[in-house]
Design a protein around this motif. Structure first.
Motif, PDB file in Angstrom:
ATOM      1  N   UNK A   1       0.824  -1.201   0.000  1.00 61.39           N
ATOM      2  CA  UNK A   1       0.000   0.000   0.000  1.00 61.39           C
ATOM      3  C   UNK A   1       0.862   1.257   0.000  1.00 61.39           C
ATOM      4  N   UNK A   2       1.959   1.216   0.751  1.00 58.16           N
ATOM      5  CA  UNK A   2       2.870   2.356   0.816  1.00 58.16           C
ATOM      6  C   UNK A   2       3.429   2.695  -0.567  1.00 58.16           C
ATOM      7  N   UNK A   3       3.515   1.688  -1.426  1.00 63.87           N
ATOM      8  CA  UNK A   3       4.084   1.854  -2.765  1.00 63.87           C
ATOM      9  C   UNK A   3       3.153   2.594  -3.720  1.00 63.87           C
ATOM     10  N   UNK A   4       1.853   2.677  -3.396  1.00 63.11           N
ATOM     11  CA  UNK A   4       0.891   3.274  -4.317  1.00 63.11           C
ATOM     12  C   UNK A   4       0.947   4.802  -4.291  1.00 63.11           C
ATOM     13  N   UNK A   5       0.732   5.403  -5.433  1.00 65.39           N
ATOM     14  CA  UNK A   5       0.602   6.847  -5.544  1.00 65.39           C
ATOM     15  C   UNK A   5      -0.886   7.187  -5.707  1.00 65.39           C
ATOM     16  N   UNK A   6      -1.468   7.774  -4.657  1.00 65.31           N
ATOM     17  CA  UNK A   6      -2.885   8.139  -4.689  1.00 65.31           C
ATOM     18  C   UNK A   6      -3.064   9.651  -4.770  1.00 65.31           C
ATOM     19  N   UNK A   7      -1.995  10.357  -5.144  1.00 69.35           N
ATOM     20  CA  UNK A   7      -2.022  11.820  -5.097  1.00 69.35           C
ATOM     21  C   UNK A   7      -2.996  12.438  -6.090  1.00 69.35           C
ATOM     22  N   UNK A   8      -3.369  11.720  -7.140  1.00 68.41           N
ATOM     23  CA  UNK A   8      -4.243  12.302  -8.156  1.00 68.41           C
ATOM     24  C   UNK A   8      -5.729  12.084  -7.878  1.00 68.41           C
ATOM     25  N   UNK A   9      -6.027  11.398  -6.768  1.00 70.57           N
ATOM     26  CA  UNK A   9      -7.424  11.115  -6.469  1.00 70.57           C
ATOM     27  C   UNK A   9      -8.012  12.190  -5.560  1.00 70.57           C
ATOM     28  N   UNK A  10      -9.322  12.343  -5.625  1.00 70.72           N
ATOM     29  CA  UNK A  10     -10.014  13.426  -4.934  1.00 70.72           C
ATOM     30  C   UNK A  10      -9.914  13.345  -3.427  1.00 70.72           C
ATOM     31  N   UNK A  11     -10.149  14.488  -2.793  1.00 72.07           N
ATOM     32  CA  UNK A  11     -10.051  14.598  -1.342  1.00 72.07           C
ATOM     33  C   UNK A  11     -11.000  13.615  -0.640  1.00 72.07           C
ATOM     34  N   UNK A  12     -10.445  12.910   0.351  1.00 72.33           N
ATOM     35  CA  UNK A  12     -11.211  11.990   1.204  1.00 72.33           C
ATOM     36  C   UNK A  12     -11.830  10.826   0.427  1.00 72.33           C
ATOM     37  N   UNK A  13     -11.333  10.545  -0.779  1.00 66.89           N
ATOM     38  CA  UNK A  13     -11.816   9.376  -1.509  1.00 66.89           C
ATOM     39  C   UNK A  13     -10.657   8.405  -1.756  1.00 66.89           C
ATOM     40  N   UNK A  14      -9.557   8.621  -1.070  1.00 71.61           N
ATOM     41  CA  UNK A  14      -8.369   7.814  -1.313  1.00 71.61           C
ATOM     42  C   UNK A  14      -8.594   6.341  -0.963  1.00 71.61           C
ATOM     43  N   UNK A  15      -9.363   6.088   0.109  1.00 72.37           N
ATOM     44  CA  UNK A  15      -9.580   4.708   0.532  1.00 72.37           C
ATOM     45  C   UNK A  15     -10.385   3.937  -0.514  1.00 72.37           C
ATOM     46  N   UNK A  16     -11.338   4.604  -1.119  1.00 74.85           N
ATOM     47  CA  UNK A  16     -12.136   3.972  -2.176  1.00 74.85           C
ATOM     48  C   UNK A  16     -11.235   3.522  -3.324  1.00 74.85           C
ATOM     49  N   UNK A  17     -10.348   4.403  -3.758  1.00 76.45           N
ATOM     50  CA  UNK A  17      -9.464   4.065  -4.871  1.00 76.45           C
ATOM     51  C   UNK A  17      -8.388   3.071  -4.454  1.00 76.45           C
ATOM     52  N   UNK A  18      -7.980   3.152  -3.192  1.00 73.84           N
ATOM     53  CA  UNK A  18      -6.998   2.188  -2.695  1.00 73.84           C
ATOM     54  C   UNK A  18      -7.533   0.769  -2.818  1.00 73.84           C
ATOM     55  N   UNK A  19      -8.805   0.569  -2.469  1.00 78.70           N
ATOM     56  CA  UNK A  19      -9.393  -0.778  -2.497  1.00 78.70           C
ATOM     57  C   UNK A  19      -9.459  -1.356  -3.914  1.00 78.70           C
ATOM     58  N   UNK A  20      -9.437  -0.457  -4.914  1.00 75.82           N
ATOM     59  CA  UNK A  20      -9.516  -0.929  -6.304  1.00 75.82           C
ATOM     60  C   UNK A  20      -8.145  -1.302  -6.866  1.00 75.82           C
ATOM     61  N   UNK A  21      -7.077  -0.954  -6.159  1.00 79.49           N
ATOM     62  CA  UNK A  21      -5.728  -1.244  -6.641  1.00 79.49           C
ATOM     63  C   UNK A  21      -5.450  -2.748  -6.622  1.00 79.49           C
ATOM     64  N   UNK A  22      -4.641  -3.193  -7.582  1.00 79.97           N
ATOM     65  CA  UNK A  22      -4.255  -4.607  -7.661  1.00 79.97           C
ATOM     66  C   UNK A  22      -2.892  -4.825  -7.026  1.00 79.97           C
ATOM     67  N   UNK A  23      -2.778  -5.940  -6.295  1.00 75.25           N
ATOM     68  CA  UNK A  23      -1.487  -6.318  -5.705  1.00 75.25           C
ATOM     69  C   UNK A  23      -1.181  -7.767  -6.060  1.00 75.25           C
ATOM     70  N   UNK A  24       0.079  -8.108  -5.996  1.00 73.53           N
ATOM     71  CA  UNK A  24       0.533  -9.472  -6.296  1.00 73.53           C
ATOM     72  C   UNK A  24       0.398 -10.329  -5.041  1.00 73.53           C
ATOM     73  N   UNK A  25      -0.134 -11.510  -5.199  1.00 74.13           N
ATOM     74  CA  UNK A  25      -0.242 -12.475  -4.095  1.00 74.13           C
ATOM     75  C   UNK A  25       0.900 -13.477  -4.245  1.00 74.13           C
ATOM     76  N   UNK A  26       1.910 -13.415  -3.376  1.00 71.05           N
ATOM     77  CA  UNK A  26       3.108 -14.243  -3.551  1.00 71.05           C
ATOM     78  C   UNK A  26       2.941 -15.650  -2.992  1.00 71.05           C
ATOM     79  N   UNK A  27       3.977 -16.416  -3.132  1.00 65.16           N
ATOM     80  CA  UNK A  27       4.065 -17.729  -2.504  1.00 65.16           C
ATOM     81  C   UNK A  27       4.054 -17.553  -0.987  1.00 65.16           C
ATOM     82  N   UNK A  28       3.330 -18.411  -0.273  1.00 69.78           N
ATOM     83  CA  UNK A  28       3.173 -18.279   1.170  1.00 69.78           C
ATOM     84  C   UNK A  28       4.518 -18.349   1.901  1.00 69.78           C
ATOM     85  N   UNK A  29       5.390 -19.225   1.452  1.00 65.63           N
ATOM     86  CA  UNK A  29       6.684 -19.402   2.115  1.00 65.63           C
ATOM     87  C   UNK A  29       7.520 -18.131   2.023  1.00 65.63           C
ATOM     88  N   UNK A  30       7.517 -17.510   0.844  1.00 71.27           N
ATOM     89  CA  UNK A  30       8.291 -16.282   0.652  1.00 71.27           C
ATOM     90  C   UNK A  30       7.712 -15.151   1.489  1.00 71.27           C
TER      91      UNK A  30
END
Length: 401
Positions: free
Chosen positions: A328-357
Motif C-alpha cells: 500500500x505504501x508503494x501506491x501513488x494516490x495523489x491524483x485522487x479526490x479529497x477523502x476518496x483515497x480509501x475507495x481508490x486504494x481498495x480498487x488497486x491490484x497487488x501481487x499475491x506471492x508464494x506463502x513461504x516467501x
C-alpha cells in the motif's frame, strides 16, 4: 539557586513581520520559513525546503540569523497562538512568512537561544500569552501585546545549563527518528528486492529472477510475475478489525496506558485510559489516513483516533500485514479526490506471492519493526520527561547541575 529577573520582552528582542505570500509564489526560489515549520518544531530544521520567489530587495528585513525566534502570529484558537521555533544558525538568503513574527535578540549575552526555545513553549509563557490574547475572528499576537509582555529569566549561565540539557533530550529524539527512517528504508529495500524485482531467495538461496526463475505475463498488471503467484484487488484482501471505541480529540491525554494513533505523520497523537478503545494487533496493523494518505505499520497495542483513520489487516494467508503495508505504501494516490483515497486504494491490484516467501519476509521485517517500535516509545518517554521537567525548570523549582 539562580536569581530570576523580570524583563520586558520588548527590551530583549526587536520584533519584525515577514513577507505576505501566496500558494502560487511558493515552490521555487529562495529558502522560505513557513507557518507549519515553526508550529511543529522547537528548533528550525537544518535546511528550509519551502521555497519562495520574492522580488523584495531588502534581504536584511526578512533575514534569518542565529538566535532569532519565530512566533506564529495568528491562529484559529488561543491555545495554538504564538507557537515558537528558534534558529541555531544563519540561513543565508532565507526569508519568512507574513504569518510569523521574528524576534531578534538585542543582546545575546542576556538570552540563550536553546533555553528560550523551551521557555516560549513552556506552560509558564503559554499562560501569559493566553491571558493577554483578545479573540476576534482569530487569535493574534501583535505589537501591542509584545510591548507590554513580561517574562522571568535566570542568569545566562543557568539558561545555558537548562537549555543544553533539554536540547540533549531533543537531539536523542532526532537521532531515534533518523535511525527509524534508516530502518524503514532497509525494510523498503528488502521489499523492493523481493516483490518488485522478484529476486527473493529461490530453493537454492539464489536470487529468483536473476537466476532464471520462471516468469509469466499477467495481462491486468501488464508485466511478468513469478510462476505460481497470483493477483488480487486490495479490497478483496481486507478483513475487519475488532470493533473498538474511537477516541475523540478532546479525550486524548498527555499520559495514559494506551497510545492513540491518528492519520498524521506522528505515530502517537497522545494517550487514553479508555479500555473500550484498546486494539491489540497480534501481527501488526496497517494504518491508512483517508484524508492524508499517510500509511503506517503499527505493531503495538493502541487505540484509534476519531479522525477517519482506517485500520487495515489482511485476510489472505499469503500476504502478511507487514507485506500489505509495503504494498500500500508503494501506491501513488495523489491524483485522487479529497477523502476518496480509501475507495481508490481498495480498487488497486497487488501481487499475491508464494506463502513461504511471504512468511520469510515477515520474519525479517518483524526484527526491523521491533527496533522501530522501541525507538518510538523511547521518544515518548523522553517527551514526557521533558514536559514533566519543563515547568519546574522554568520557574526555578529544579536546577540542572
Amino acid at each position: 539557586m539562580s536569581e530570576w529577573k523580570r524583563y520586558k520582552l520588548s527590551d530583549l528582542y526587536e520584533m519584525s513581520s515577514g513577507i505576505s505570500s501566496t500558494k502560487e509564489q511558493a515552490g521555487h526560489g529562495s529558502p522560505f520559513l513557513s507557518f507549519s515549520v515553526v508550529f511543529n518544531n522547537y528548533f528550525l530544521p537544518d535546511s528550509l525546503i519551502d521555497l519562495m520567489d520574492t522580488t523584495d530587495g531588502d534581504k536584511q528585513k526578512y533575514s534569518i540569523n542565529e538566535g532569532d525566534i519565530f512566533l506564529t502570529r495568528t491562529s484559529e484558537t488561543v491555545d495554538e497562538l504564538a507557537m515558537s521555533s528558534v534558529a541555531l544558525k544563519d540561513y543565508p538568503e532565507a526569508s519568512f512568512s507574513g504569518f510569523l513574527k521574528r524576534l531578534r535578540p538585542v543582546d545575546k549575552r542576556i538570552v540563550y537561544p536553546k533555553f528560550m526555545a523551551f521557555y516560549l513553549r513552556s506552560p509558564l509563557f503559554r499562560r501569559t500569552i493566553i491571558n493577554n490574547t483578545v479573540m476576534t475572528l482569530r487569535a493574534s499576537f501583535n505589537e501591542a501585546m509584545f510591548s507590554y509582555l513580561e517574562i522571568m529569566l535566570p542568569d545566562f549561565d543557568t539558561q545555558k545549563k537548562i537549555g543544553d540539557f533539554l536540547y540533549s533530550l531533543e537531539k536523542k529524539k532526532q537521532t531515534n527518528n533518523q535511525i527509524n527512517q534508516e530502518l524503514e528504508a532497509m525494510a523498503k529495500t528488502l521489499y523492493d528486492y523481493w516483490f518488485v524485482q522478484f529476486d527473493f531467495p529461490d530453493q537454492n538461496g539464489k536470487p529468483y529472477k536473476s537466476s532464471g526463475g520462471k516468469m509469466v505475463y499477467h495481462p491486468e498488471l501488464k508485466r511478468e510475475i513469478p510462476e505460481g503467484w497470483g493477483v488480487e484487488s486490495v479490497g478483496n484482501l481486507l478483513d475487519k478489525v475488532t470493533k473498538a471505541e474511537k477516541i475523540e480529540n478532546n479525550s486524548i491525554e498527555f499520559i495514559g496506558k494506551i497510545p492513540v494513533i491518528d492519520q498524521s505523520q506522528k505515530y502517537i497523537a497522545g494517550f487514553t485510559n479508555n479500555e473500550n478503545g484498546l486494539i491489540q494487533p497480534q501481527n501488526g496493523h496497517v494504518i491508512f489516513g483517508d484524508h492524508t494518505r499517510v500509511v503506517k505499520y503499527i505493531n503495538f497495542d493502541y487505540a484509534r483516533g476519531a479522525d477517519g483513520t482506517q485500520v487495515l489487516i489482511s485476510n489472505n494467508e499469503n500476504i502478511s500485514n507487514v507485506l500489505l503495508y509495503h504494498m500500500i505504501e508503494d501506491f501513488d494516490l495523489s491524483n485522487y479526490g479529497y477523502a476518496r483515497h480509501f475507495k481508490f486504494l481498495k480498487e488497486k491490484l497487488v501481487i499475491v506471492p508464494d506463502k513461504k516467501i511471504s512468511l520469510q519476509f515477515a520474519n525479517k521485517a518483524d526484527v526491523i519493526y521491533k527496533k522501530i517500535r522501541n525507538n518510538i516509545f523511547e521518544n515518548q518517554e523522553l517527551t514526557q520527561l521533558r514536559d514533566w521537567l519543563l515547568p519546574m525548570l522554568m520557574n526555578g523549582q529544579v536546577k540542572v547541575e
